[in-house]
Motif scaffolding. Structure first.
Motif, mmCIF file in Angstrom:
data_model
loop_
_atom_site.group_PDB
_atom_site.id
_atom_site.type_symbol
_atom_site.label_atom_id
_atom_site.label_comp_id
_atom_site.label_asym_id
_atom_site.label_seq_id
_atom_site.Cartn_x
_atom_site.Cartn_y
_atom_site.Cartn_z
ATOM 1 N N GLY A 150 0.786 -1.231 0.000
ATOM 2 C CA GLY A 150 0.000 0.000 0.000
ATOM 3 C C GLY A 150 0.813 1.273 0.000
ATOM 4 N N GLU A 151 2.140 1.164 -0.242
ATOM 5 C CA GLU A 151 3.009 2.341 -0.238
ATOM 6 C C GLU A 151 3.583 2.533 -1.631
ATOM 7 O OE1 GLU A 151 2.764 3.945 2.415
ATOM 8 O OE2 GLU A 151 1.982 2.361 3.713
ATOM 9 N N ASP A 152 3.030 3.483 -2.369
ATOM 10 C CA ASP A 152 3.446 3.711 -3.753
ATOM 11 C C ASP A 152 4.444 4.861 -3.845
ATOM 12 O OD1 ASP A 152 1.868 1.694 -4.977
ATOM 13 O OD2 ASP A 152 0.095 2.955 -4.688
ATOM 14 N N PHE A 153 5.465 4.658 -4.659
ATOM 15 C CA PHE A 153 6.474 5.683 -4.910
ATOM 16 C C PHE A 153 6.534 5.955 -6.409
ATOM 17 C CE2 PHE A 153 7.721 3.903 -0.896
ATOM 18 C CZ PHE A 153 8.281 4.954 -0.191
ATOM 19 N N PRO A 154 6.859 7.179 -6.782
ATOM 20 C CA PRO A 154 7.018 7.463 -8.221
ATOM 21 C C PRO A 154 8.221 6.715 -8.779
ATOM 22 C CG PRO A 154 7.741 9.329 -6.884
ATOM 23 C CD PRO A 154 7.066 8.371 -5.953
ATOM 24 N N LYS A 155 8.107 6.274 -10.019
ATOM 25 C CA LYS A 155 9.209 5.554 -10.646
ATOM 26 C C LYS A 155 10.361 6.481 -11.013
ATOM 27 C CE LYS A 155 6.352 1.791 -12.483
ATOM 28 N NZ LYS A 155 5.902 1.073 -13.697
ATOM 29 N N ASP A 156 10.027 7.718 -11.352
ATOM 30 C CA ASP A 156 11.059 8.679 -11.745
ATOM 31 C C ASP A 156 11.350 9.591 -10.547
ATOM 32 O OD1 ASP A 156 12.843 10.233 -13.100
ATOM 33 O OD2 ASP A 156 11.301 11.443 -14.112
ATOM 34 N N ILE A 157 12.351 9.228 -9.749
ATOM 35 C CA ILE A 157 12.716 10.014 -8.567
ATOM 36 C C ILE A 157 13.917 10.882 -8.922
ATOM 37 C CG2 ILE A 157 13.485 9.895 -6.173
ATOM 38 C CD1 ILE A 157 12.089 7.202 -5.950
ATOM 39 N N ASN A 158 13.765 12.197 -8.760
ATOM 40 C CA ASN A 158 14.841 13.126 -9.098
ATOM 41 C C ASN A 158 15.036 14.124 -7.960
ATOM 42 O OD1 ASN A 158 12.787 15.207 -9.515
ATOM 43 N ND2 ASN A 158 12.340 14.089 -11.421
ATOM 44 N N ALA A 159 16.091 14.913 -8.066
ATOM 45 C CA ALA A 159 16.455 15.840 -6.990
ATOM 46 C C ALA A 159 15.353 16.854 -6.672
ATOM 47 C CB ALA A 159 17.761 16.550 -7.342
ATOM 48 N N PRO A 160 14.722 17.502 -7.671
ATOM 49 C CA PRO A 160 13.644 18.453 -7.346
ATOM 50 C C PRO A 160 12.481 17.794 -6.599
ATOM 51 C CG PRO A 160 14.401 18.785 -9.598
ATOM 52 C CD PRO A 160 15.047 17.524 -9.114
ATOM 53 N N LEU A 161 12.128 16.564 -6.999
ATOM 54 C CA LEU A 161 11.048 15.857 -6.311
ATOM 55 C C LEU A 161 11.425 15.571 -4.858
ATOM 56 C CD1 LEU A 161 8.358 14.306 -6.293
ATOM 57 C CD2 LEU A 161 9.605 12.298 -7.134
ATOM 58 N N VAL A 162 12.650 15.111 -4.651
ATOM 59 C CA VAL A 162 13.105 14.813 -3.297
ATOM 60 C C VAL A 162 13.094 16.077 -2.443
ATOM 61 C CG1 VAL A 162 15.065 14.040 -1.902
ATOM 62 C CG2 VAL A 162 14.503 12.826 -4.011
ATOM 63 N N SER A 163 13.574 17.174 -3.004
ATOM 64 C CA SER A 163 13.604 18.440 -2.263
ATOM 65 C C SER A 163 12.202 18.879 -1.846
ATOM 66 C CB SER A 163 14.253 19.541 -3.109
ATOM 67 O OG SER A 163 15.604 19.229 -3.383
ATOM 68 N N SER A 164 11.233 18.720 -2.736
ATOM 69 C CA SER A 164 9.859 19.112 -2.412
ATOM 70 C C SER A 164 9.267 18.215 -1.338
ATOM 71 C CB SER A 164 8.986 19.083 -3.673
ATOM 72 O OG SER A 164 8.836 17.748 -4.159
ATOM 73 N N GLU A 165 9.619 16.919 -1.357
ATOM 74 C CA GLU A 165 9.121 15.994 -0.337
ATOM 75 C C GLU A 165 9.746 16.307 1.027
ATOM 76 O OE1 GLU A 165 6.781 13.923 -0.555
ATOM 77 O OE2 GLU A 165 6.467 13.700 -2.702
ATOM 78 N N VAL A 166 11.032 16.653 1.013
ATOM 79 C CA VAL A 166 11.692 17.037 2.269
ATOM 80 C C VAL A 166 11.012 18.266 2.859
ATOM 81 C CG1 VAL A 166 13.820 17.982 3.244
ATOM 82 C CG2 VAL A 166 13.916 15.998 1.738
ATOM 83 N N GLU A 167 10.719 19.235 1.995
ATOM 84 C CA GLU A 167 10.049 20.453 2.457
ATOM 85 C C GLU A 167 8.676 20.142 3.033
ATOM 86 O OE1 GLU A 167 8.660 24.814 0.624
ATOM 87 O OE2 GLU A 167 9.845 23.405 -0.574
ATOM 88 N N ALA A 168 7.992 19.142 2.461
ATOM 89 C CA ALA A 168 6.636 18.806 2.912
ATOM 90 C C ALA A 168 6.624 18.134 4.286
ATOM 91 C CB ALA A 168 5.968 17.899 1.877
ATOM 92 N N ILE A 169 7.666 17.324 4.586
ATOM 93 C CA ILE A 169 7.653 16.601 5.869
ATOM 94 C C ILE A 169 8.315 17.391 6.997
ATOM 95 C CG2 ILE A 169 7.659 14.335 4.756
ATOM 96 C CD1 ILE A 169 10.646 14.147 5.495
ATOM 97 N N THR A 170 8.998 18.477 6.662
ATOM 98 C CA THR A 170 9.707 19.247 7.691
ATOM 99 C C THR A 170 8.793 19.727 8.814
ATOM 100 O OG1 THR A 170 11.436 19.941 6.143
ATOM 101 C CG2 THR A 170 11.116 21.300 8.102
ATOM 102 N N PRO A 171 7.578 20.254 8.538
ATOM 103 C CA PRO A 171 6.714 20.723 9.633
ATOM 104 C C PRO A 171 6.374 19.625 10.653
ATOM 105 C CG PRO A 171 5.925 21.562 7.530
ATOM 106 C CD PRO A 171 6.990 20.572 7.213
ATOM 107 N N ILE A 172 6.268 18.377 10.187
ATOM 108 C CA ILE A 172 5.940 17.274 11.093
ATOM 109 C C ILE A 172 7.043 17.060 12.117
ATOM 110 C CG2 ILE A 172 5.507 14.771 11.194
ATOM 111 C CD1 ILE A 172 4.320 14.949 8.417
#
Length: 384
Positions: A150-172
Motif C-alpha cells: 500500500g506504499e506507492d512511490f514514483p518511478k522517476d525520482i529526481n532531486a527536485p522531487l526529493v527536495s519538495s518531499e523534504v520540504e513537505a515533511i519538515t513541519p511534522i
C-alpha cells in the motif's frame, strides 16, 4: 539436548560435536537427524559470530544441516529449514557464491508461508541484484513489494522531487523530542509494520518520506529509530536546515541508547549518525561514536557492520590525528579495508565520497613505506 532446548552451549564444543557427527551423517538414524541438523545450525552461527567470522566453515555446517533435514522438511521442520536456508544464503553471499545465493533465495520464496517469513529473503534478493549492478531490477522489485503493502512511490525520482518531499515533511518534525516519540501509540497496522520492517532491513532512502508519515499517522515501532536517522540525512542533503537534521539525529541516538538492545542499533547507525552530527559537533565526537559502533558490532557478532564502523573511525582519524601518527592511521585503514573486501563475482565496493577519495589517494601516495608491501593487501574500486 541443550541445543534442542535452546540453552547456551560452548561454541567450540558445538563445532567439535558437529565435526564428529558430519563424518558419519550418511548412516545416522532418522530419529537423530533433526537433533544433529540443529547442532550444525548452532555450530554455523558460532562460526559466523567469532571475531574471525569464518564464513567458509559456517557454510559447511549449514550445508550439512540442510542435508540432514527430512525429505518433506518444509512441512515437518519448517522453522528449522527456513533458518538453515537463510543463513546458508547469508554466508554464500559473503563468499561470493552467486549461484547458491540465487537458487536458495528462490527456493525460500517459493516455500515461505507468510510475508514475515519471506522478508529477509526479499531484502537479500534486492541486495544480490545491486551487488551485480542490476540496479533497475532491484529498484523495480523493491517498489513492487512496497506497492503491494500500500506504499506507492514514483518511478522517476529526481532531486527536485526529493527536495519538495523534504520540504513537505519538515513541519511534522520541527518539534520532535524523544518524549514525544515515546508517547506515540504503538504501531499495530500489520501492512504498515511490514513496510517499516522491509525498509529497515534495506536501510533504504525510500523511507525518508514514509517513516515520519507512518509514525505520525500510525504510531511508533522500533524501525522508526533508523527511519529518523535516514530522515536526518535527507534533510541535511536536500535542505539548508542543518540544525533540524542534527536535532532529529540526536533524538534517534537517544532512542538507540535507551533501547532494549542498543548494541544492535548502535552498530548499524553509528556511522550515519556521525555523518550528520559532524556538522555541529567536534570531529572527535564522531570518531568516538564510530569506535563505539565497532565494539557494539563485535558484541552482537555482526562483524561486517563492525568493520564498516571501524573503517569510518579510521577515516575520521585522518582529520583529527597528529601528523606524526599518520603512518599508524594508514596501517589501521589497511587493516579495516582488507577485512571489507569481498571476492568476485559480487564485487562488493567501498563507496566513498569525493573528499574521502581525494584525501585517501593523496594520503597513501604520500605515506607509502618502500619497505612494506601493504599497498597490495587489498583492491578497492573507487566510484564517483
Amino acid at each position: 539436548n541443550l541445543v534442542v532446548a535452546g540453552e547456551e552451549v560452548n561454541g567450540e564444543l558445538l563445532a567439535l560435536a558437529a565435526d564428529q557427527i558430519n563424518i558419519c551423517k550418511d548412516v545416522l538414524d532418522p530419529s537423530d537427524r533433526n537433533t544433529f541438523a540443529r547442532i550444525n545450525l548452532a555450530a554455523g552461527k558460532h562460526s559466523m559470530s567469532t571475531t574471525k567470522s569464518n564464513y567458509q566453515q559456517a557454510s559447511g555446517y549449514f550445508e550439512a544441516g540442510i542435508l540432514l533435514l527430512n525429505t518433506n522438511h518444509w512441512d515437518t521442520q519448517y522453522s528449522l529449514s527456513l533458518e538453515l536456508y537463510e543463513l546458508s544464503v547469508a554466508v554464500s553471499f559473503m563468499r561470493g557464491k552467486v549461484q547458491t545465493v540465487s537458487s536458495r533465495l528462490m527456493h525460500i520464496l517459493s516455500k515461505a508461508k507468510s510475508f514475515d517469513d519471506a522478508l529477509n529473503s526479499r531484502v537479500l534478493m534486492a541486495k544480490l541484484l545491486v551487488s551485480q549492478m542490476r540496479y533497475a531490477e532491484a529498484t523495480t522489485g523493491v517498489l513492487a513489494i512496497l506497492s503491494s503493502l500500500g506504499e506507492d512511490f514514483p518511478k522517476d525520482i529526481n532531486a527536485p522531487l526529493v527536495s519538495s518531499e523534504v520540504e513537505a515533511i519538515t513541519p511534522i518534525l520541527q518539534g520532535i523530542t524523544k518524549e514525544k516519540v515515546l508517547n506515540l501509540p504503538a504501531m499495530t497496522a500489520k501492512t504498515k509494520l511490514h513496510a517499516m520492517k522491509f525498509m529497515d532491513l534495506l536501510l533504504t532512502t525510500f523511507r525518508f518520506v514514509l517513516s515520519p508519515l507512518l509514525m505520525h499517522a500510525f504510531g511508533f515501532c522500533d524501525e522508526c529509530i533508523s527511519g529518523l536517522v535516514v530522515v536526518s540525512h535527507a534533510i541535511l542533503h536536500y535542505s539548508d536546515d542543518v540544525w533540524l537534521a542534527a536535532k532529529i539525529c540526536r533524538v534517534a541516538e537517544s532512542l538507540v541508547e535507551s533501547h532494549k538492545n542498543p548494541h544492535m542499533l548502535r552498530a548499524r547507525l553509528a556511522g550515519m549518525i556521525s555523518v550528520v552530527l559532524c556538522f555541529v559537533e567536534p570531529f572527535q565526537a564522531g570518531t568516538d561514536r564510530c569506535i563505539k559502533g565497532h565494539r557494539s558490532g563485535v558484541i552482537e557478532g555482526d562483524i561486517d557492520t563492525a568493520m564498516i564502523c571501524g573503517y569510518s573511525y579510521a577515516v575520521g582519524s585522518l582529520f583529527s590525528t597528529d601528523t606524526d601518527d599518520l603512518i599508524n592511521c594508514k596501517k589501521m585503514l589497511l587493516q579495516f579495508l582488507s577485512h571489507m573486501v569481498r571476492p568476485p563475482p559480487l564485487h562488493i565496493i567501498c563507496y566513498l565520497n569525493v573528499t574521502d577519495r581525494c584525501s585517501l589517494n593523496s594520503f597513501f601516495n604520500s605515506h607509502t613505506s618502500p619497505s612494506t608491501n601493504e599497498s597490495v593487501l587489498f583492491t578497492v574500486q573507487w566510484h564517483t
